[in-house]
Design an enzyme around this catalytic site. Structure first.
Site, PDB file in Angstrom:
ATOM      1  N   ASN A  14     -11.851  49.820   8.049  1.00  0.00           N
ATOM      2  CA  ASN A  14     -11.841  50.613   9.237  1.00  0.00           C
ATOM      3  C   ASN A  14     -13.366  50.514   9.878  1.00  0.00           C
ATOM      4  O   ASN A  14     -14.348  50.708   9.191  1.00  0.00           O
ATOM      5  CB  ASN A  14     -11.943  52.189   8.748  1.00  0.00           C
ATOM      6  CG  ASN A  14     -11.934  53.133   9.789  1.00  0.00           C
ATOM      7  OD1 ASN A  14     -12.359  52.951  10.807  1.00  0.00           O
ATOM      8  ND2 ASN A  14     -11.630  54.497   9.260  1.00  0.00           N
ATOM      9  N   ARG A 101      -7.308  49.712  10.683  1.00  0.00           N
ATOM     10  CA  ARG A 101      -7.193  50.936  11.566  1.00  0.00           C
ATOM     11  C   ARG A 101      -7.655  50.685  12.813  1.00  0.00           C
ATOM     12  O   ARG A 101      -8.751  49.933  13.033  1.00  0.00           O
ATOM     13  CB  ARG A 101      -7.999  52.076  10.987  1.00  0.00           C
ATOM     14  CG  ARG A 101      -8.036  53.428  11.826  1.00  0.00           C
ATOM     15  CD  ARG A 101      -8.885  54.354  11.559  1.00  0.00           C
ATOM     16  NE  ARG A 101      -8.954  55.568  12.483  1.00  0.00           N
ATOM     17  CZ  ARG A 101     -10.090  55.944  13.094  1.00  0.00           C
ATOM     18  NH1 ARG A 101     -11.413  55.014  12.879  1.00  0.00           N
ATOM     19  NH2 ARG A 101     -10.076  56.681  14.148  1.00  0.00           N
ATOM     20  N   HIS A 189      -5.863  60.328  15.626  1.00  0.00           N
ATOM     21  CA  HIS A 189      -5.637  60.778  14.346  1.00  0.00           C
ATOM     22  C   HIS A 189      -4.353  60.678  13.736  1.00  0.00           C
ATOM     23  O   HIS A 189      -4.260  61.250  12.581  1.00  0.00           O
ATOM     24  CB  HIS A 189      -6.187  62.365  14.163  1.00  0.00           C
ATOM     25  CG  HIS A 189      -7.792  62.114  14.438  1.00  0.00           C
ATOM     26  ND1 HIS A 189      -8.160  63.199  15.174  1.00  0.00           N
ATOM     27  CD2 HIS A 189      -8.889  61.592  14.078  1.00  0.00           C
ATOM     28  CE1 HIS A 189      -9.737  63.403  15.176  1.00  0.00           C
ATOM     29  NE2 HIS A 189     -10.125  62.167  14.704  1.00  0.00           N
ATOM     30  N   ARG A 247     -18.779  64.744  20.923  1.00  0.00           N
ATOM     31  CA  ARG A 247     -17.941  64.674  21.865  1.00  0.00           C
ATOM     32  C   ARG A 247     -17.761  65.846  22.690  1.00  0.00           C
ATOM     33  O   ARG A 247     -17.433  67.083  21.773  1.00  0.00           O
ATOM     34  CB  ARG A 247     -16.531  64.142  21.598  1.00  0.00           C
ATOM     35  CG  ARG A 247     -16.794  62.499  21.261  1.00  0.00           C
ATOM     36  CD  ARG A 247     -15.531  61.773  20.931  1.00  0.00           C
ATOM     37  NE  ARG A 247     -15.530  61.570  19.327  1.00  0.00           N
ATOM     38  CZ  ARG A 247     -14.556  61.228  18.624  1.00  0.00           C
ATOM     39  NH1 ARG A 247     -13.242  60.736  19.121  1.00  0.00           N
ATOM     40  NH2 ARG A 247     -14.686  60.765  17.441  1.00  0.00           N
ATOM     41  N   GLU A 393      -6.292  58.324   4.804  1.00  0.00           N
ATOM     42  CA  GLU A 393      -6.032  57.519   6.008  1.00  0.00           C
ATOM     43  C   GLU A 393      -5.780  56.203   5.294  1.00  0.00           C
ATOM     44  O   GLU A 393      -4.891  55.167   5.676  1.00  0.00           O
ATOM     45  CB  GLU A 393      -6.791  57.667   7.179  1.00  0.00           C
ATOM     46  CG  GLU A 393      -6.824  58.777   8.077  1.00  0.00           C
ATOM     47  CD  GLU A 393      -7.900  59.097   8.733  1.00  0.00           C
ATOM     48  OE1 GLU A 393      -7.830  58.963   9.922  1.00  0.00           O
ATOM     49  OE2 GLU A 393      -9.183  59.179   8.358  1.00  0.00           O
TER      50      GLU A 393
END
Length: 409
Positions: A14, A101, A189, A247, A393
């Site tokens: 990742n 990912r 996500h 963000r 994940e």
């Protein structure tokens, strides 16, 4: 500590803008078991740091680079170092595959895909759709392709799980000459949501209408109906929806026009504002870390937390409408799994939907008799159940990689 011999191994990578996280899974009798994990942080800075650990937490490798050496330590150099380190910790065995990912699959990749030069080139065309993520996600795959071209690699996309959303949920009210170029809602996500969806049947929620709150430095919500994504708060980019660590979340587009006209901001200044200077950090002026904000006496820290939970509450209502009802609310990711205060505030905002929190279970979920790692934090009579379900994940990426490697369906 004596390491167990493993028969097959899958690496999960990742890559972020300044870091590469990795996990090494041992494929023991068709059960993927985490064997090593770690990260390299501070790429292209004056202080890069590598650390690797066994799942129990004991450190098995650590190194630091400083000065000019660290400044030249980019994704390619970091990937080559990482692969070399892993190969010395396999007890003579070789890695069978690497799973990556990748944030954006565009409209082309709605399922995990084997990576070769042509696929990587196609994925690079989506950099404008995820400017702060995509090129860094692809860099380790290109490095491995160049150094070890025979090693099987798989791309797993954060957008793929949301491909099941109905066309209306993906559409913007824009002219066809724009939407025909792929300007639509994609959602992100997805690997986290896919993992959570796989856990729901064990909780009696396999056919339920569920809102999952993935709350971390990046934050979003997803409406899941019988295991399928039907709507999400993130859309064309990973900046839409909830306020996040740095963000902004959703803004009136007129704000951007104002900033361009009145403050003379250009595209790159706006990008930095939206992705790096806003959210919890921008509102508080203190930190993007929820743990810091929750313990701060500063009024703007409280404002940032309150705005975060208020927006989550509003969006839960929107997703419940998209689902046509709500059976359960699930919290996951760093903030969702570890902040009792955020969960309490969100459940308070969702009380009108039928969420009744068990205060003791929420405050100390470790005492609430977890079921397969998941913990119910709603009161016994709550019409809508509330759960904490840890996400994974990396496990999801490893599963997809093994499936493509073996040709399983």
């Amino acid at each position: 500590m004596r390491r167990r011999k493993i028969s097959n191994a899958i690496i999960v990578i990742n890559a972020g803008s300044s870091s590469i996280k990795f996990s090494l899974f041992a494929d023991e009798t068709r059960q993927l078991e985490l064997f090593l994990k770690g990260q390299i942080e501070g790429l292209r800075t004056d202080n890069a740091h590598f650390i690797a650990r066994h799942p129990a937490g004991d450190v098995v490798g650590e190194r630091r680079w400083t000065g000019a050496e660290a400044g030249a330590f980019d994704h390619d150099a970091a990937t080559r170092f990482l692969m070399g380190f892993i190969n010395t910790h396999l007890e003579g065995h070789t890695v069978e595959a690497v799973g990556h990912r990748i944030v954006h699959g565009g409209g082309d990749f709605t399922a995990p895909a084997a990576l070769d030069a042509a696929v990587l080139d196609r994925l690079a065309t989506f950099v404008p759709l995820a400017p702060l993520h995509q090129r860094h996600n692809l860099a380790p795959a290109r490095s491995i392709l160049a150094s070890t071209p025979g090693l099987f690699q798989v791309g797993c996309f954060d957008t793929a799980f949301h491909a099941t959303q109905p066309p209306l949920a993906q559409a913007f009210a824009l002219p066809a000459e724009i939407t025909d170029r792929g300007v639509r809602r994609y959602g992100f996500h997805g690997l986290s949501y896919e993992y959570i969806a796989g856990q729901l049947p064990a909780l009696g929620l396999g056919g339920a209408k569920v809102v999952v709150a993935h709350l971390g430095n990046g934050a979003s919500l997803c409406a899941i109906d019988a295991g399928r994504s039907v709507a999400s708060t993130m859309g064309f980019t990973a900046v839409e929806g909830l306020p996040m660590g740095t963000r902004s979340g959703t803004l009136d587009p007129g704000v951007l026009l104002y900033l361009m006209d009145e403050m003379h901001m250009g595209p790159r200044e706006l990008e930095k504002l939206l992705y790096q200077r806003s959210g919890l950090l921008g509102v508080s002026g203190i930190s993007s870390d929820m743990r810091t904000l929750e313990t701060s006496p500063e009024p703007r820290a409280k404002l940032a937390v309150d705005l975060f939970t208020y927006r989550i509450g509003r969006e839960i209502g929107s997703l419940a409408a998209a689902l046509g009802g709500l059976d359960a609310l699930v919290f996951t990711a760093g903030i969702g799994e570890h902040s009792a205060g955020v969960r309490e505030a969100v459940c308070h905002h969702a009380a009108w939907l039928g969420v009744e929190l068990d205060g003791a279970a929420n405050a100390r979920p470790e005492d609430a008799r977890p079921e397969d790692g998941a913990t119910r934090i709603s009161a016994p009579g709550s019409r809508v159940a509330a759960w904490i379900v840890p996400t994974d994940e990396e496990q999801m990426i490893a599963r997809h990689t093994r499936r493509l490697l073996t040709g399983a369906t």
